[in-house]
Motif scaffolding. Structure first.
Motif, PDB file in Angstrom:
ATOM      1  N   PRO A   1       0.808  -1.217   0.000  1.00 21.60           N
ATOM      2  CA  PRO A   1       0.000   0.000   0.000  1.00 21.60           C
ATOM      3  C   PRO A   1       0.841   1.268   0.000  1.00 21.60           C
ATOM      4  O   PRO A   1       0.416   2.301  -0.481  1.00 21.60           O
ATOM      5  CB  PRO A   1      -0.803  -0.114   1.300  1.00 21.60           C
ATOM      6  CG  PRO A   1      -0.813  -1.577   1.613  1.00 21.60           C
ATOM      7  CD  PRO A   1       0.498  -2.100   1.113  1.00 21.60           C
ATOM      8  N   ALA A   2       2.073   1.200   0.528  1.00 18.08           N
ATOM      9  CA  ALA A   2       2.895   2.404   0.635  1.00 18.08           C
ATOM     10  C   ALA A   2       3.482   2.831  -0.697  1.00 18.08           C
ATOM     11  O   ALA A   2       3.782   3.990  -0.896  1.00 18.08           O
ATOM     12  CB  ALA A   2       4.018   2.182   1.635  1.00 18.08           C
ATOM     13  N   THR A   3       3.670   1.874  -1.611  1.00 17.37           N
ATOM     14  CA  THR A   3       4.352   2.225  -2.846  1.00 17.37           C
ATOM     15  C   THR A   3       3.621   1.806  -4.104  1.00 17.37           C
ATOM     16  O   THR A   3       4.010   2.192  -5.189  1.00 17.37           O
ATOM     17  CB  THR A   3       5.744   1.558  -2.876  1.00 17.37           C
ATOM     18  OG1 THR A   3       5.584   0.147  -2.749  1.00 17.37           O
ATOM     19  CG2 THR A   3       6.620   2.072  -1.749  1.00 17.37           C
TER      20      THR A   3
ATOM     21  N   THR B   1      -0.298   2.160 -12.482  1.00  8.89           N
ATOM     22  CA  THR B   1       0.092   3.478 -12.003  1.00  8.89           C
ATOM     23  C   THR B   1       0.942   3.334 -10.746  1.00  8.89           C
ATOM     24  O   THR B   1       0.761   2.415  -9.960  1.00  8.89           O
ATOM     25  CB  THR B   1      -1.147   4.341 -11.690  1.00  8.89           C
ATOM     26  OG1 THR B   1      -1.932   3.675 -10.699  1.00  8.89           O
ATOM     27  CG2 THR B   1      -1.978   4.553 -12.943  1.00  8.89           C
ATOM     28  N   VAL B   2       1.869   4.250 -10.559  1.00  3.49           N
ATOM     29  CA  VAL B   2       2.743   4.235  -9.392  1.00  3.49           C
ATOM     30  C   VAL B   2       2.173   5.190  -8.366  1.00  3.49           C
ATOM     31  O   VAL B   2       1.969   6.369  -8.641  1.00  3.49           O
ATOM     32  CB  VAL B   2       4.169   4.660  -9.786  1.00  3.49           C
ATOM     33  CG1 VAL B   2       5.083   4.640  -8.570  1.00  3.49           C
ATOM     34  CG2 VAL B   2       4.714   3.742 -10.871  1.00  3.49           C
ATOM     35  N   ALA B   3       1.923   4.686  -7.172  1.00 10.82           N
ATOM     36  CA  ALA B   3       1.364   5.520  -6.114  1.00 10.82           C
ATOM     37  C   ALA B   3       2.460   6.315  -5.434  1.00 10.82           C
ATOM     38  O   ALA B   3       3.648   6.122  -5.679  1.00 10.82           O
ATOM     39  CB  ALA B   3       0.629   4.650  -5.095  1.00 10.82           C
ATOM     40  N   CYS B   4       2.074   7.213  -4.568  1.00  8.74           N
ATOM     41  CA  CYS B   4       3.012   8.079  -3.876  1.00  8.74           C
ATOM     42  C   CYS B   4       3.902   7.305  -2.923  1.00  8.74           C
ATOM     43  O   CYS B   4       3.455   6.385  -2.236  1.00  8.74           O
ATOM     44  CB  CYS B   4       2.262   9.157  -3.107  1.00  8.74           C
ATOM     45  SG  CYS B   4       1.927  10.632  -4.093  1.00  8.74           S
TER      46      CYS B   4
ATOM     47  N   ASP C   1       2.042  16.795  -0.109  1.00  8.26           N
ATOM     48  CA  ASP C   1       3.406  16.970  -0.624  1.00  8.26           C
ATOM     49  C   ASP C   1       3.666  15.998  -1.760  1.00  8.26           C
ATOM     50  O   ASP C   1       4.192  16.361  -2.818  1.00  8.26           O
ATOM     51  CB  ASP C   1       4.437  16.728   0.484  1.00  8.26           C
ATOM     52  CG  ASP C   1       4.432  17.808   1.543  1.00  8.26           C
ATOM     53  OD1 ASP C   1       3.875  18.893   1.286  1.00  8.26           O
ATOM     54  OD2 ASP C   1       4.977  17.559   2.634  1.00  8.26           O
ATOM     55  N   CYS C   2       3.333  14.742  -1.524  1.00  7.37           N
ATOM     56  CA  CYS C   2       3.627  13.711  -2.505  1.00  7.37           C
ATOM     57  C   CYS C   2       2.904  13.966  -3.825  1.00  7.37           C
ATOM     58  O   CYS C   2       3.478  13.798  -4.898  1.00  7.37           O
ATOM     59  CB  CYS C   2       3.243  12.343  -1.946  1.00  7.37           C
ATOM     60  SG  CYS C   2       3.937  10.978  -2.877  1.00  7.37           S
ATOM     61  N   GLU C   3       1.652  14.386  -3.752  1.00  5.01           N
ATOM     62  CA  GLU C   3       0.903  14.663  -4.975  1.00  5.01           C
ATOM     63  C   GLU C   3       1.509  15.837  -5.734  1.00  5.01           C
ATOM     64  O   GLU C   3       1.585  15.828  -6.961  1.00  5.01           O
ATOM     65  CB  GLU C   3      -0.562  14.936  -4.646  1.00  5.01           C
ATOM     66  CG  GLU C   3      -1.348  13.700  -4.224  1.00  5.01           C
ATOM     67  CD  GLU C   3      -1.425  12.652  -5.331  1.00  5.01           C
ATOM     68  OE1 GLU C   3      -1.221  12.997  -6.516  1.00  5.01           O
ATOM     69  OE2 GLU C   3      -1.682  11.477  -5.013  1.00  5.01           O
ATOM     70  N   ALA C   4       1.965  16.859  -5.004  1.00  7.92           N
ATOM     71  CA  ALA C   4       2.568  18.019  -5.656  1.00  7.92           C
ATOM     72  C   ALA C   4       3.890  17.651  -6.320  1.00  7.92           C
ATOM     73  O   ALA C   4       4.172  18.073  -7.443  1.00  7.92           O
ATOM     74  CB  ALA C   4       2.788  19.132  -4.627  1.00  7.92           C
TER      75      ALA C   4
ATOM     76  N   ARG D   1       5.189  16.310 -15.179  1.00 11.51           N
ATOM     77  CA  ARG D   1       5.377  17.381 -16.154  1.00 11.51           C
ATOM     78  C   ARG D   1       6.792  17.372 -16.733  1.00 11.51           C
ATOM     79  O   ARG D   1       6.987  17.669 -17.906  1.00 11.51           O
ATOM     80  CB  ARG D   1       5.095  18.750 -15.513  1.00 11.51           C
ATOM     81  CG  ARG D   1       3.661  19.012 -15.159  1.00 11.51           C
ATOM     82  CD  ARG D   1       3.434  20.489 -14.850  1.00 11.51           C
ATOM     83  NE  ARG D   1       4.278  20.960 -13.762  1.00 11.51           N
ATOM     84  CZ  ARG D   1       3.942  20.921 -12.476  1.00 11.51           C
ATOM     85  NH1 ARG D   1       2.762  20.408 -12.113  1.00 11.51           N
ATOM     86  NH2 ARG D   1       4.765  21.377 -11.555  1.00 11.51           N
ATOM     87  N   GLN D   2       7.763  17.005 -15.904  1.00 10.66           N
ATOM     88  CA  GLN D   2       9.159  17.042 -16.328  1.00 10.66           C
ATOM     89  C   GLN D   2       9.640  15.718 -16.913  1.00 10.66           C
ATOM     90  O   GLN D   2      10.803  15.606 -17.316  1.00 10.66           O
ATOM     91  CB  GLN D   2      10.049  17.430 -15.134  1.00 10.66           C
ATOM     92  CG  GLN D   2       9.792  18.824 -14.601  1.00 10.66           C
ATOM     93  CD  GLN D   2      10.071  19.899 -15.637  1.00 10.66           C
ATOM     94  OE1 GLN D   2      11.042  19.814 -16.389  1.00 10.66           O
ATOM     95  NE2 GLN D   2       9.219  20.914 -15.679  1.00 10.66           N
ATOM     96  N   GLY D   3       8.776  14.721 -16.963  1.00  9.16           N
ATOM     97  CA  GLY D   3       9.155  13.435 -17.542  1.00  9.16           C
ATOM     98  C   GLY D   3      10.080  12.610 -16.666  1.00  9.16           C
ATOM     99  O   GLY D   3      10.820  11.757 -17.164  1.00  9.16           O
ATOM    100  N   ILE D   4      10.051  12.841 -15.357  1.00 11.39           N
ATOM    101  CA  ILE D   4      10.884  12.088 -14.424  1.00 11.39           C
ATOM    102  C   ILE D   4      10.171  10.781 -14.072  1.00 11.39           C
ATOM    103  O   ILE D   4       9.006  10.789 -13.684  1.00 11.39           O
ATOM    104  CB  ILE D   4      11.149  12.906 -13.144  1.00 11.39           C
ATOM    105  CG1 ILE D   4      11.902  14.181 -13.497  1.00 11.39           C
ATOM    106  CG2 ILE D   4      11.914  12.087 -12.115  1.00 11.39           C
ATOM    107  CD1 ILE D   4      12.061  15.146 -12.338  1.00 11.39           C
ATOM    108  N   LYS D   5      10.897   9.666 -14.208  1.00  7.72           N
ATOM    109  CA  LYS D   5      10.307   8.362 -13.922  1.00  7.72           C
ATOM    110  C   LYS D   5      11.144   7.612 -12.904  1.00  7.72           C
ATOM    111  O   LYS D   5      12.378   7.670 -12.957  1.00  7.72           O
ATOM    112  CB  LYS D   5      10.204   7.547 -15.215  1.00  7.72           C
ATOM    113  CG  LYS D   5       9.269   8.171 -16.252  1.00  7.72           C
ATOM    114  CD  LYS D   5       9.208   7.324 -17.503  1.00  7.72           C
ATOM    115  CE  LYS D   5       8.295   7.943 -18.558  1.00  7.72           C
ATOM    116  NZ  LYS D   5       8.238   7.139 -19.791  1.00  7.72           N
ATOM    117  N   PRO D   6      10.495   6.904 -11.965  1.00  6.38           N
ATOM    118  CA  PRO D   6       9.055   6.847 -11.758  1.00  6.38           C
ATOM    119  C   PRO D   6       8.531   8.123 -11.101  1.00  6.38           C
ATOM    120  O   PRO D   6       9.208   8.704 -10.256  1.00  6.38           O
ATOM    121  CB  PRO D   6       8.877   5.652 -10.813  1.00  6.38           C
ATOM    122  CG  PRO D   6      10.161   5.586 -10.059  1.00  6.38           C
ATOM    123  CD  PRO D   6      11.229   6.024 -11.019  1.00  6.38           C
TER     124      PRO D   6
END
Length: 301
Positions: A47-49, A59-62, A89-92, A99-104
């Motif tokens: 659940p944490a990740t 989808t990757v969660a926070c 914080d995590c959502e922001a 937006r910047q294409g950083i993965k994950p």
């Protein structure tokens, strides 16, 4: 010639094997490693990740934990700066990463995310270091460096040190903790922000771009230097490793390209590491005897 009975048996065996293999089954090739600073989902989902599935995509969660650059990232995003990872914080952070294409894009305040923020801040005015960029610990020149060439002082020892009496006016503007502005080309190496660029007068000729300097025990020397040797296809005999587009400025320390990510917790062995594309472009900008100014200190070094 194969008999009809034998042919029938072979056909039956092949059909049986084909029926036993599910349609579309294939051995998946191992994926690329996660970018430095990111947290890849490995092992059982938790659940944490872990996230869910949307339109057939996972989808990757926070990320639940705070990152090493939590406070800096919170300040950059104008969030409440408390150094703790909250859901907001995590959502922001994740929105910025997307937006910047950083993965994950998992909301983790790691080195890749923070490096991108520093780069975006520096693009418009790299010399304006602001509160994050001011080094605050720039002592005198290190061994092998010499005073500001604009002062007309005599040259110091060590290969690559800038010679005194360099051309150009003595008057120049130095931002707090920043790179001196001169009438000639200066390659600026900001160790604290891990950024480098080339400027001449008030014009930026190259960058700024992200870089990796020397880590603990192998610090990149600070002070004034000059490019004294350029070797496009250099191979390090000391480390038995390639150093493409090497431009030496202080003994064995040089600008050069590396493979893989430059956003790592540990630093280089003293050189200024660049992405291949950036090192190639810097090679075309700098010339032998151009000035290099290094200041600040790499975090954690």
């Amino acid at each position: 010639m194969m008999s009809r009975r034998m042919a029938c048996r072979v056909t039956a065996v092949l059909l049986a094997v084909a029926a036993a293999v599910p349609v579309g089954t294939a051995t998946a090739a191992p994926g690329p490693p996660p970018p430095a600073g990111g947290r890849a989902l490995t092992g059982p989902a938790s659940p944490a990740t872990a996230g869910g599935t949307t339109a057939g995509r996972t989808t990757v969660a926070c990320a639940a934990g705070r990152g090493p650059y939590q406070r800096q990232v919170e300040r950059w995003l104008r969030l409440a700066v408390d150094g703790r990872q909250s859901a907001a914080d995590c959502e922001a952070v994740r929105a910025f990463q997307t937006r910047q294409g950083i993965k994950p894009a998992n909301g983790y305040a790691g080195p890749v995310t923070w490096a991108r923020m520093r780069l975006l801040s520096a693009r418009t005015a790299p010399t304006d270091t602001g509160t994050e960029g001011a080094s605050g610990d720039a002592a005198g020149p290190a061994t092998g460096a010499v005073p500001d060439p604009a002062s007309g002082s005599a040259a110091g020892p060590a290969s690559g040190a800038a010679t005194g009496g360099a051309s150009g006016p003595a008057a120049g503007v130095v931002a707090s903790g920043g790179c001196p502005v001169r009438s000639y080309r200066v390659a600026c190496v900001d160790l604290k922000r891990q950024l480098t660029w080339v400027q001449k007068g008030g014009k930026t000729l190259f960058g700024p771009v992200a870089m990796r300097s020397g880590g603990a025990g192998h610090r990149t020397r600070t002070g004034w230097f000059r490019i004294y040797w350029k070797h496009k296809n250099h191979w390090s005999s000391l480390y038995n490793a390639p150093m493409p587009y090497a431009q030496f400025f202080s003994g064995g320390q040089a600008f050069h390209a590396v493979s893989g990510s430059i956003h790592t917790t540990g630093g280089s062995m003293g050189c200024v590491n660049l992405r291949l594309a950036d090192a190639r472009k810097l090679w075309s900008v700098l010339k032998t005897r151009d000035h290099v100014y290094v200041w600040g200190r790499r975090p954690g070094s």
